[in-house]
Write a protein that holds these residues in place. Sequence first.
Motif, PDB file in Angstrom:
ATOM      1  N   ALA A 114      41.751  51.119  37.011  1.00 27.37           N
ATOM      2  CA  ALA A 114      41.482  50.002  36.110  1.00 27.37           C
ATOM      3  C   ALA A 114      40.033  49.563  36.314  1.00 27.37           C
ATOM      4  O   ALA A 114      39.655  49.169  37.416  1.00 27.37           O
ATOM      5  CB  ALA A 114      42.430  48.843  36.389  1.00 27.37           C
ATOM      6  N   GLU A 115      39.225  49.658  35.270  1.00 26.90           N
ATOM      7  CA  GLU A 115      37.822  49.267  35.341  1.00 26.90           C
ATOM      8  C   GLU A 115      37.630  47.981  34.539  1.00 26.90           C
ATOM      9  O   GLU A 115      38.046  47.891  33.382  1.00 26.90           O
ATOM     10  CB  GLU A 115      36.928  50.381  34.795  1.00 26.90           C
ATOM     11  CG  GLU A 115      37.000  51.661  35.636  1.00 26.90           C
ATOM     12  CD  GLU A 115      36.045  52.740  35.159  1.00 26.90           C
ATOM     13  OE1 GLU A 115      35.549  52.634  34.001  1.00 26.90           O
ATOM     14  OE2 GLU A 115      35.793  53.683  35.923  1.00 26.90           O
ATOM     15  N   PHE A 116      36.965  46.994  35.137  1.00 18.80           N
ATOM     16  CA  PHE A 116      36.887  45.675  34.517  1.00 18.80           C
ATOM     17  C   PHE A 116      35.666  44.914  35.024  1.00 18.80           C
ATOM     18  O   PHE A 116      35.034  45.295  36.009  1.00 18.80           O
ATOM     19  CB  PHE A 116      38.151  44.871  34.835  1.00 18.80           C
ATOM     20  CG  PHE A 116      38.387  44.650  36.303  1.00 18.80           C
ATOM     21  CD1 PHE A 116      37.981  43.475  36.923  1.00 18.80           C
ATOM     22  CD2 PHE A 116      38.995  45.625  37.084  1.00 18.80           C
ATOM     23  CE1 PHE A 116      38.176  43.274  38.282  1.00 18.80           C
ATOM     24  CE2 PHE A 116      39.204  45.437  38.440  1.00 18.80           C
ATOM     25  CZ  PHE A 116      38.797  44.261  39.035  1.00 18.80           C
ATOM     26  N   THR A 117      35.354  43.825  34.349  1.00 17.02           N
ATOM     27  CA  THR A 117      34.324  42.896  34.799  1.00 17.02           C
ATOM     28  C   THR A 117      34.972  41.536  35.028  1.00 17.02           C
ATOM     29  O   THR A 117      36.088  41.279  34.575  1.00 17.02           O
ATOM     30  CB  THR A 117      33.197  42.749  33.751  1.00 17.02           C
ATOM     31  OG1 THR A 117      33.750  42.243  32.530  1.00 17.02           O
ATOM     32  CG2 THR A 117      32.523  44.089  33.480  1.00 17.02           C
ATOM     33  N   LEU A 118      34.274  40.693  35.748  1.00 19.20           N
ATOM     34  CA  LEU A 118      34.717  39.319  35.973  1.00 19.20           C
ATOM     35  C   LEU A 118      33.690  38.397  35.317  1.00 19.20           C
ATOM     36  O   LEU A 118      32.626  38.129  35.885  1.00 19.20           O
ATOM     37  CB  LEU A 118      34.848  39.021  37.470  1.00 19.20           C
ATOM     38  CG  LEU A 118      35.959  39.793  38.195  1.00 19.20           C
ATOM     39  CD1 LEU A 118      35.883  39.537  39.705  1.00 19.20           C
ATOM     40  CD2 LEU A 118      37.334  39.396  37.664  1.00 19.20           C
ATOM     41  N   PRO A 119      33.972  37.914  34.119  1.00 18.10           N
ATOM     42  CA  PRO A 119      32.965  37.160  33.342  1.00 18.10           C
ATOM     43  C   PRO A 119      32.451  35.915  34.030  1.00 18.10           C
ATOM     44  O   PRO A 119      31.348  35.467  33.740  1.00 18.10           O
ATOM     45  CB  PRO A 119      33.733  36.810  32.053  1.00 18.10           C
ATOM     46  CG  PRO A 119      34.814  37.828  31.967  1.00 18.10           C
ATOM     47  CD  PRO A 119      35.209  38.117  33.387  1.00 18.10           C
ATOM     48  N   HIS A 120      33.238  35.322  34.934  1.00 16.05           N
ATOM     49  CA  HIS A 120      32.814  34.074  35.563  1.00 16.05           C
ATOM     50  C   HIS A 120      31.688  34.282  36.568  1.00 16.05           C
ATOM     51  O   HIS A 120      31.057  33.321  36.990  1.00 16.05           O
ATOM     52  CB  HIS A 120      33.993  33.437  36.296  1.00 16.05           C
ATOM     53  CG  HIS A 120      34.401  34.192  37.515  1.00 16.05           C
ATOM     54  ND1 HIS A 120      35.134  35.356  37.459  1.00 16.05           N
ATOM     55  CD2 HIS A 120      34.149  33.971  38.824  1.00 16.05           C
ATOM     56  CE1 HIS A 120      35.316  35.808  38.690  1.00 16.05           C
ATOM     57  NE2 HIS A 120      34.738  34.989  39.535  1.00 16.05           N
ATOM     58  N   ASP A 154      40.278  41.205  48.534  1.00 20.99           N
ATOM     59  CA  ASP A 154      38.999  40.716  48.026  1.00 20.99           C
ATOM     60  C   ASP A 154      38.352  39.871  49.110  1.00 20.99           C
ATOM     61  O   ASP A 154      38.878  39.753  50.227  1.00 20.99           O
ATOM     62  CB  ASP A 154      39.186  39.941  46.723  1.00 20.99           C
ATOM     63  CG  ASP A 154      39.992  38.661  46.932  1.00 20.99           C
ATOM     64  OD1 ASP A 154      39.371  37.631  47.236  1.00 20.99           O
ATOM     65  OD2 ASP A 154      41.231  38.698  46.831  1.00 20.99           O
ATOM     66  N   ALA A 155      37.215  39.279  48.795  1.00 20.01           N
ATOM     67  CA  ALA A 155      36.424  38.572  49.805  1.00 20.01           C
ATOM     68  C   ALA A 155      37.039  37.255  50.254  1.00 20.01           C
ATOM     69  O   ALA A 155      36.502  36.608  51.155  1.00 20.01           O
ATOM     70  CB  ALA A 155      35.000  38.341  49.288  1.00 20.01           C
ATOM     71  N   ASN A 170      40.325  49.862  47.135  1.00 21.51           N
ATOM     72  CA  ASN A 170      40.757  48.673  46.400  1.00 21.51           C
ATOM     73  C   ASN A 170      40.378  47.378  47.100  1.00 21.51           C
ATOM     74  O   ASN A 170      41.032  46.352  46.944  1.00 21.51           O
ATOM     75  CB  ASN A 170      42.265  48.708  46.164  1.00 21.51           C
ATOM     76  CG  ASN A 170      42.642  49.536  44.942  1.00 21.51           C
ATOM     77  OD1 ASN A 170      41.824  50.299  44.438  1.00 21.51           O
ATOM     78  ND2 ASN A 170      43.866  49.401  44.482  1.00 21.51           N
ATOM     79  N   THR A 171      39.295  47.413  47.865  1.00 21.95           N
ATOM     80  CA  THR A 171      38.735  46.207  48.459  1.00 21.95           C
ATOM     81  C   THR A 171      37.577  45.724  47.598  1.00 21.95           C
ATOM     82  O   THR A 171      36.541  46.384  47.513  1.00 21.95           O
ATOM     83  CB  THR A 171      38.249  46.464  49.896  1.00 21.95           C
ATOM     84  OG1 THR A 171      39.346  46.884  50.708  1.00 21.95           O
ATOM     85  CG2 THR A 171      37.645  45.202  50.493  1.00 21.95           C
ATOM     86  N   LEU A 172      37.766  44.599  46.926  1.00 29.31           N
ATOM     87  CA  LEU A 172      36.722  44.066  46.055  1.00 29.31           C
ATOM     88  C   LEU A 172      35.688  43.303  46.892  1.00 29.31           C
ATOM     89  O   LEU A 172      36.061  42.532  47.778  1.00 29.31           O
ATOM     90  CB  LEU A 172      37.334  43.128  45.016  1.00 29.31           C
ATOM     91  CG  LEU A 172      38.288  43.789  44.005  1.00 29.31           C
ATOM     92  CD1 LEU A 172      38.972  42.714  43.155  1.00 29.31           C
ATOM     93  CD2 LEU A 172      37.539  44.768  43.118  1.00 29.31           C
ATOM     94  N   PRO A 173      34.401  43.474  46.603  1.00 27.97           N
ATOM     95  CA  PRO A 173      33.359  42.809  47.396  1.00 27.97           C
ATOM     96  C   PRO A 173      33.125  41.369  46.986  1.00 27.97           C
ATOM     97  O   PRO A 173      32.211  40.726  47.505  1.00 27.97           O
ATOM     98  CB  PRO A 173      32.122  43.673  47.101  1.00 27.97           C
ATOM     99  CG  PRO A 173      32.339  44.159  45.704  1.00 27.97           C
ATOM    100  CD  PRO A 173      33.822  44.377  45.579  1.00 27.97           C
ATOM    101  N   VAL A 174      33.919  40.863  46.059  1.00 32.02           N
ATOM    102  CA  VAL A 174      33.735  39.494  45.549  1.00 32.02           C
ATOM    103  C   VAL A 174      34.986  38.673  45.806  1.00 32.02           C
ATOM    104  O   VAL A 174      36.057  39.202  46.112  1.00 32.02           O
ATOM    105  CB  VAL A 174      33.431  39.512  44.037  1.00 32.02           C
ATOM    106  CG1 VAL A 174      32.091  40.155  43.774  1.00 32.02           C
ATOM    107  CG2 VAL A 174      34.546  40.217  43.263  1.00 32.02           C
ATOM    108  N   ARG A 175      34.849  37.361  45.692  1.00 34.33           N
ATOM    109  CA  ARG A 175      35.979  36.462  45.846  1.00 34.33           C
ATOM    110  C   ARG A 175      36.800  36.434  44.558  1.00 34.33           C
ATOM    111  O   ARG A 175      36.246  36.284  43.469  1.00 34.33           O
ATOM    112  CB  ARG A 175      35.486  35.049  46.166  1.00 34.33           C
ATOM    113  CG  ARG A 175      34.818  34.923  47.517  1.00 34.33           C
ATOM    114  CD  ARG A 175      34.211  33.533  47.699  1.00 34.33           C
ATOM    115  NE  ARG A 175      35.198  32.479  47.530  1.00 34.33           N
ATOM    116  CZ  ARG A 175      36.036  32.080  48.488  1.00 34.33           C
ATOM    117  NH1 ARG A 175      35.991  32.649  49.683  1.00 34.33           N
ATOM    118  NH2 ARG A 175      36.909  31.117  48.264  1.00 34.33           N
TER     119      ARG A 175
END
Length: 215
Positions: free
Chosen positions: A112-118, A145-146, A198-203
Motif C-alpha cells: 500500500a503506497e500512500f501520503t499523509l497530507p497533514h 510508527d514513531a 513496515n516501520t514508518l519513520p513518522v508519527r
Amino acid sequence: MLKNKFLLGLIAVVILGVIGYTFFGEETTVSVADYIAQLEKERKEKDNFYRNSDSSPIQDKANFKGLNYFTPNADYKVVATVVPYHSSAQDKQVAVPMTDGSTTTYEKYGFAEFTLPHESKAAELNVYRLLIYKHEKGLSILFRDATAPQETYGGGRYLDFKTDDIKDSKLTLDFNLAYNPYCAYNHTFACPIPPKENTLPVRVEAGEKIFEKKE
C-alpha cells in the motif's frame, strides 16, 4: 498459548468533507461529525466487549476502565495505491514471527503506497509504503510508527481489510482504526510481529494507544 485474533474494522473514505463508508454491505455517505460519532460509539462498544466477554483478552475485567485512543483525525484517512507483490507463489509465502517465538505463514499480497497530507501543506509529500499480508480471514497491515513504544504498543498495531475492499487498485487506510493485538493486554496470547519494512519513520497520531490501567 492462544493466537491473536484479527478484528475487522470499519473502513472509511473522506471525500470533500464527507465520509463514505461500507456498513452492513451498503455504501453510505455521512458528515465528518457523524463519522466521528460513529467511531466513538464503536470504541465504547469495544470497551463493553473487553469488559464483559469471555473472549476478552483483559484479565482484570472488574477494574477495566476502557482503552486509550488518539483523538479522531480525518487527515489519517488516506487512499492508498495497491501495488501487487510480483513473485512466484512459493516466494509469496512468508514465515511471520510471533511474540512467543513461533511462526505463522502468511502471503505477501502487495504494498500500500500512500501520503499523509497533514505532514506539510507546502512541501512535496512523502510517499510511504506498507506490506500487506493475506491470511485466512482477509488482509492485514501490521505496522509500527514513531509513536512507539512510548505512546503506542511497541509490538505494533494492525489494520484489517477484506479482499474486496480493494477497488481499481485503491485501498482506504483509516489509521483511526489501528488497533492493538491481544498480546498488548495479555501475554498468554501470541501475536504476529510487523515486518521491518513496515516501520514508518513518522508519527501516526491516530488509533489505539498503549493500554494502561486507569485509576
